[in-house]
Design an enzyme around this catalytic site. Structure first.
Site, mmCIF file in Angstrom:
data_model
loop_
_atom_site.group_PDB
_atom_site.id
_atom_site.type_symbol
_atom_site.label_atom_id
_atom_site.label_comp_id
_atom_site.label_asym_id
_atom_site.label_seq_id
_atom_site.Cartn_x
_atom_site.Cartn_y
_atom_site.Cartn_z
ATOM 1 N N VAL A 34 5.090 -0.661 -9.732
ATOM 2 C CA VAL A 34 5.610 0.517 -9.039
ATOM 3 C C VAL A 34 5.266 1.746 -9.865
ATOM 4 C CG1 VAL A 34 7.777 1.766 -8.605
ATOM 5 C CG2 VAL A 34 7.452 -0.498 -7.653
ATOM 6 N N CYS A 35 5.045 2.846 -9.176
ATOM 7 C CA CYS A 35 4.795 4.126 -9.826
ATOM 8 C C CYS A 35 3.596 3.992 -10.778
ATOM 9 C CB CYS A 35 6.073 4.581 -10.536
ATOM 10 S SG CYS A 35 6.146 6.330 -10.961
ATOM 11 N N THR A 36 3.670 4.564 -11.971
ATOM 12 C CA THR A 36 2.512 4.557 -12.869
ATOM 13 C C THR A 36 2.280 3.197 -13.527
ATOM 14 O OG1 THR A 36 3.851 5.402 -14.697
ATOM 15 C CG2 THR A 36 2.706 7.015 -13.321
ATOM 16 N N THR A 83 0.091 4.523 -6.434
ATOM 17 C CA THR A 83 0.853 4.858 -7.632
ATOM 18 C C THR A 83 1.552 6.182 -7.357
ATOM 19 O OG1 THR A 83 0.737 5.158 -10.047
ATOM 20 C CG2 THR A 83 -1.080 6.049 -8.751
#
Length: 261
Positions: A134-136, A154
């Site tokens: 998830v995300c970065t 991302t």
């Protein structure tokens, strides 16, 4: 979902949404012997919500949740709350149902240049049923060589880094390509977690979990994307974050060069 599974789900809720298997056993509960196995990479400067959102959903499957780091020293997050790993790189089982990496740009940038962590990520990705972030956290998968030729997402302001690793950036909350599943920015973690539970258990189980955690978002402002927030707010954010974004891009380029070698 049968009555036994639903009762286990209710028990998990009553005992606390963030129980891992160790604390569950201590309170008279135990993870289901046939439940899914999760390995969640915890790392310094990660976004706590990136971890806790999906973990809340994963835990309610009554599976086994491993929090993994190099050692068992508590890991600081961006809000100052530390997370204690339950296992190490050396001891973590490789054949898990879900291997997961939460984000946090400063932490992800450091991991992109951490050979020990990247080797562990690559090893886990070769054996896990689902390889996720998830995300970065997606940038760490990319730096480990996992995203080449794969559709992925991302956090919106660093999505343009993904092609550095040969990935195909997609502007969606949750993106699936084979056994690779990635989520967008922090709050996408709940969407992502429910999506994975639907695959591991069933759509019905995922819906019941969604109901139990009352995931029915109605944000007070319609500003959760650059398009909705508008140019002024978006540009101010990008200006303030430029140094850490530049650091991430530089780390990604170096990681991509190492992958070529």
């Amino acid at each position: 979902m049968n009555r036994r599974d639903f009762n286990l789900l209710l028990a998990a809720t009553g005992a606390g949404l963030l129980l891992n298997s160790e604390t569950s056993s201590a309170q008279g509960m135990s993870a289901s012997s046939d439940g899914p196995v999760f390995a969640l990479l915890v790392h310094p400067k990660m976004i706590l919500l990136d971890l806790v959102g999906p973990m809340t959903v994963f835990n309610m499957t009554m599976g086994k949740v491993h929090l993994v780091w190099k050692d068992k020293t508590p890991v600081p997050t961006e809000v100052g709350v530390s997370v204690t790993p339950t296992t190490t790189f050396a001891d973590c089982p490789r054949k898990v149902d879900v291997f997961f990496i939460p984000g946090g740009l400063a932490g992800s940038t450091a991991l992109m240049e951490d050979p020990e962590t990247l080797a562990f990520v690559k090893d886990m990705a070769a054996n896990a049923r689902f390889v996720t972030a998830v995300c970065t956290g997606s940038l760490v998968l990319g730096a480990a060589g996992v995203l080449k030729g794969k559709r992925a997402t991302t956090l919106w302001n660093v999505r343009d880094i993904l092609p550095t690793f040969g990935a195909i950036p997609v502007h969606d909350r949750v993106v699936e390509d084979g056994n690779i599943i990635t989520g967008g920015g922090t709050t996408a973690g709940l969407d992502f977690g429910l999506d994975i539970v639907a695959r591991l258990r069933s759509e019905d189980v995922a819906k019941r979990i969604q109901l139990i955690i009352e995931y029915d978002p109605h944000p007070p402002f319609d500003a959760g994307s650059p398009e909705k927030a508008g140019r002024e707010i978006t540009n101010a954010f990008l200006k303030a974050r430029k140094p850490v974004m530049d650091d991430a891009k530089a780390a990604a380029l170096r990681a991509a060069e190492r992958l070529k070698g």
